[in-house]
Scaffold this active site. Structure first.
Site, mmCIF file in Angstrom:
data_model
loop_
_atom_site.group_PDB
_atom_site.id
_atom_site.type_symbol
_atom_site.label_atom_id
_atom_site.label_comp_id
_atom_site.label_asym_id
_atom_site.label_seq_id
_atom_site.Cartn_x
_atom_site.Cartn_y
_atom_site.Cartn_z
ATOM 1 N N SER A 1 0.890 -1.197 -0.067
ATOM 2 C CA SER A 1 -0.116 0.069 -0.015
ATOM 3 C C SER A 1 0.776 1.478 0.093
ATOM 4 C CB SER A 1 -1.022 0.121 1.139
ATOM 5 O OG SER A 1 -2.024 0.844 1.073
ATOM 6 N N ASP B 1 -8.889 -5.282 -5.884
ATOM 7 C CA ASP B 1 -8.750 -3.970 -5.063
ATOM 8 C C ASP B 1 -8.665 -2.421 -5.788
ATOM 9 O OD1 ASP B 1 -7.336 -2.170 -3.423
ATOM 10 O OD2 ASP B 1 -5.315 -2.702 -4.110
ATOM 11 N N HIS C 1 -6.026 -6.322 -1.977
ATOM 12 C CA HIS C 1 -5.252 -5.152 -1.550
ATOM 13 C C HIS C 1 -3.977 -5.720 -0.607
ATOM 14 C CE1 HIS C 1 -3.888 -0.897 -1.047
ATOM 15 N NE2 HIS C 1 -3.795 -1.198 0.318
#
Length: 518
Positions: free
Chosen positions: A207, A449, A474
């Site tokens: 991320s 995601d 994700h």
């Protein structure tokens, strides 16, 4: 391996005390709707079945509980790497964690795997990152986790987190460039203390941490020979990606799960607005949605639902697939077959099928992540995420920069810099630019995601590669492995390991060639 790393001698803070006394303090309020509705990055551990699991199982686990093999150290980190005023030389204690168990040692120039912490305490990462756990053994690697400045226990000068965030002068040192320089210093310090100058370093992150990993490889290629950037939306800046890409993907995920579910959600916003407009409408909604506190306005409820659907899609992972779970609840209507009854049924299904005592509208993000990320996005990490009235299943949430600027100025006293990330790290014409000077980066994504739409999804060169799975979510590829992991996920992880092994093998070949010729 029983080995201690000596800490550097402490340097006095000297000139910083006056900064803390005269700096501007701006209250970090929780009231703005902009903060509540915008999707956030983050590596989520565990499954979304209970409130505690929203932030991962390791929230309940200290380092000692996770594994005694992990040793915690603190580095006297420089406050400001890019200035030479006296106060810039002040230091603070930055936390990092090392596992020596699998390391074959400096004599073998064995690799070092470094996980770059994101917008949360490092305690959520240690023992939870499957990429690290799965590869340190086969590689004989040193396992290292570095906490991001201003998170966890890496708060400058040991101040309480909120106090450090409120200090306008101190908060100015809270940015990605300073964080990357922190990581560089700690990695070099570690290698020097272990006499491991020849050991190749691979950095990894997910991320925001994935963005840091990619940027670290580009900014510090002399320190890391390669990077794994999982679910790193490095193209969600400066309008490189359509503003509505995030919410469009969430919508696609729900529509694929159930068209009737998608339609119910789409109709629910108007229904909530209609009831909220009644004289006692907020009380009706508070009772209907069983909120822990009475609603102050309809936006609180709307933001909660937006977050619930977004989190479900962002982390739509096997085996339970939260989107399917929510849609089954909505379609079954166990809490009522009217529109809002079905929405409430989806909330109950999201929580695992057990109706909670009450629904906490602040369930989805820890205050630490919420406050720190709000500052980072108000300063440099400006992601123009929004949607129109009819392009998704959500109500209209367009991103207006002037509105966002006013919010940030009111809250922090700063004007966001929407072009800075692409100026500092690049992004425009990324295929042409990185093909010429970049190398050894894996951009991994799962297409369920919503942030994947702003990731790198095509190979840029032979060594800057994009690995994605249609069913993935994700950061799923770097999370802990399970025996029942689907074949497509196993294949993605295996390919990442093969590529990184290739980088390390090539490094050893080059190292041998240089040693032979000298």
């Amino acid at each position: 391996m029983d080995m201690a790393i000596p800490a550097p001698r402490s340097r006095a803070l000297r000139t910083l005390s006056w900064l803390l006394l005269i700096s501007l303090c701006i209250t970090l309020s929780d009231s703005a709707s902009l903060q509540g509705s915008r999707p956030r990055l983050g590596v989520r551990r565990g499954h979304n079945k209970q409130k505690g699991d929203l932030f991962g199982q390791s929230l309940a686990a200290s380092f000692d509980y996770v594994n005694h093999d992990y040793q915690t150290f603190y580095y006297d980190q420089t406050l400001d790497h890019f200035n030479y005023q006296p106060q810039s030389y002040a230091t603070f204690q930055q936390r990092y964690v090392v596992n020596f168990k699998h390391w074959r040692g400096a004599h073998a120039a064995a690799p070092i795997l470094v996980y770059l912490g994101d917008e949360a305490t490092i305690e959520e990462d240690v023992g939870a990152i499957g990429f690290m756990l799965d590869n340190v053994g086969p590689l004989g690697a040193l396992e290292v986790y570095i906490e991001h400045r201003f998170y966890g226990k890496s708060i400058p000068f040991g101040l309480p987190r909120e106090e450090a965030w409120k200090n306008a002068t101190l908060r100015g040192y809270f940015n990605s460039a300073q964080a990357l320089a922190d990581h560089a210093e700690i990695i070099l310090h570690l290698k020097k203390n272990l006499s491991a100058e020849a050991s190749p370093v691979i950095v990894c992150g997910g991320s925001y941490g994935g963005m840091l990993a990619a940027w670290f490889r580009l900014k510090y290629p002399h320190i890391a020979i390669g990077a794994l950037a999982s679910s790193a939306p490095i193209l969600y800046f400066d309008n490189l990606t359509p503003s509505n890409a995030y919410y469009t993907t969430v919508t696609d995920d729900f529509k694929e799960a159930s068209v009737s579910c998608y339609n119910t959600i789409k109709q629910s916003w108007a229904e909530i607005t209609k009831i909220a407009a009644k004289p006692n409408g907020l009380s009706i909604l508070s009772n209907k949605f069983n909120t822990c506190k009475p609603l102050k306005n309809r936006t609180e409820l709307l933001d909660y639902l937006v977050n619930l659907y977004s989190v479900s899609a962002q982390y739509d992972s096997p085996p339970d697939y939260p989107v399917n779970r929510v849609c089954k609840g909505i379609d079954n209507g166990s809490q009522g077959t009217d529109i809002l009854g079905r929405i409430v049924s989806g909330i109950v299904a999201f929580g695992g099928g057990q109706k909670k005592k009450c629904n906490d509208l602040a369930d989805f993000y820890s205050s630490e992540t919420l406050g720190g990320w709000d500052w980072q996005t108000c300063s440099e990490l400006v992601q123009p995420i929004g949607c129109g009235a009819n392009d998704t299943m959500f109500y209209a949430q367009p991103f207006y920069f002037n509105e966002y600027k006013d919010y940030c100025v009111k809250k922090f006293g700063v004007v966001p810099r929407p072009h800075w990330i692409t100026t500092h790290y690049g992004g425009h014409n990324i295929k042409m630019v990185l093909k010429k000077f970049g190398s050894n980066i894996i951009f991994s994504n799962g297409l369920r995601d919503p942030f994947s739409r702003a990731g790198v999804l095509e190979n840029i060169s032979d060594s800057i590669v994009a690995l994605y799975t249609k069913e993935g979510s994700h950061c799923l590829d770097i999370m802990s492995s399970t025996k029942d992991a689907p074949d497509w996920l196993v294949a993605q992880r295996k390919k990442e390991a093969e590529i990184i092994n290739g980088w390390i093998h090539k490094y050893y070949e080059d190292l041998h060639m240089i040693s032979s010729s000298s």
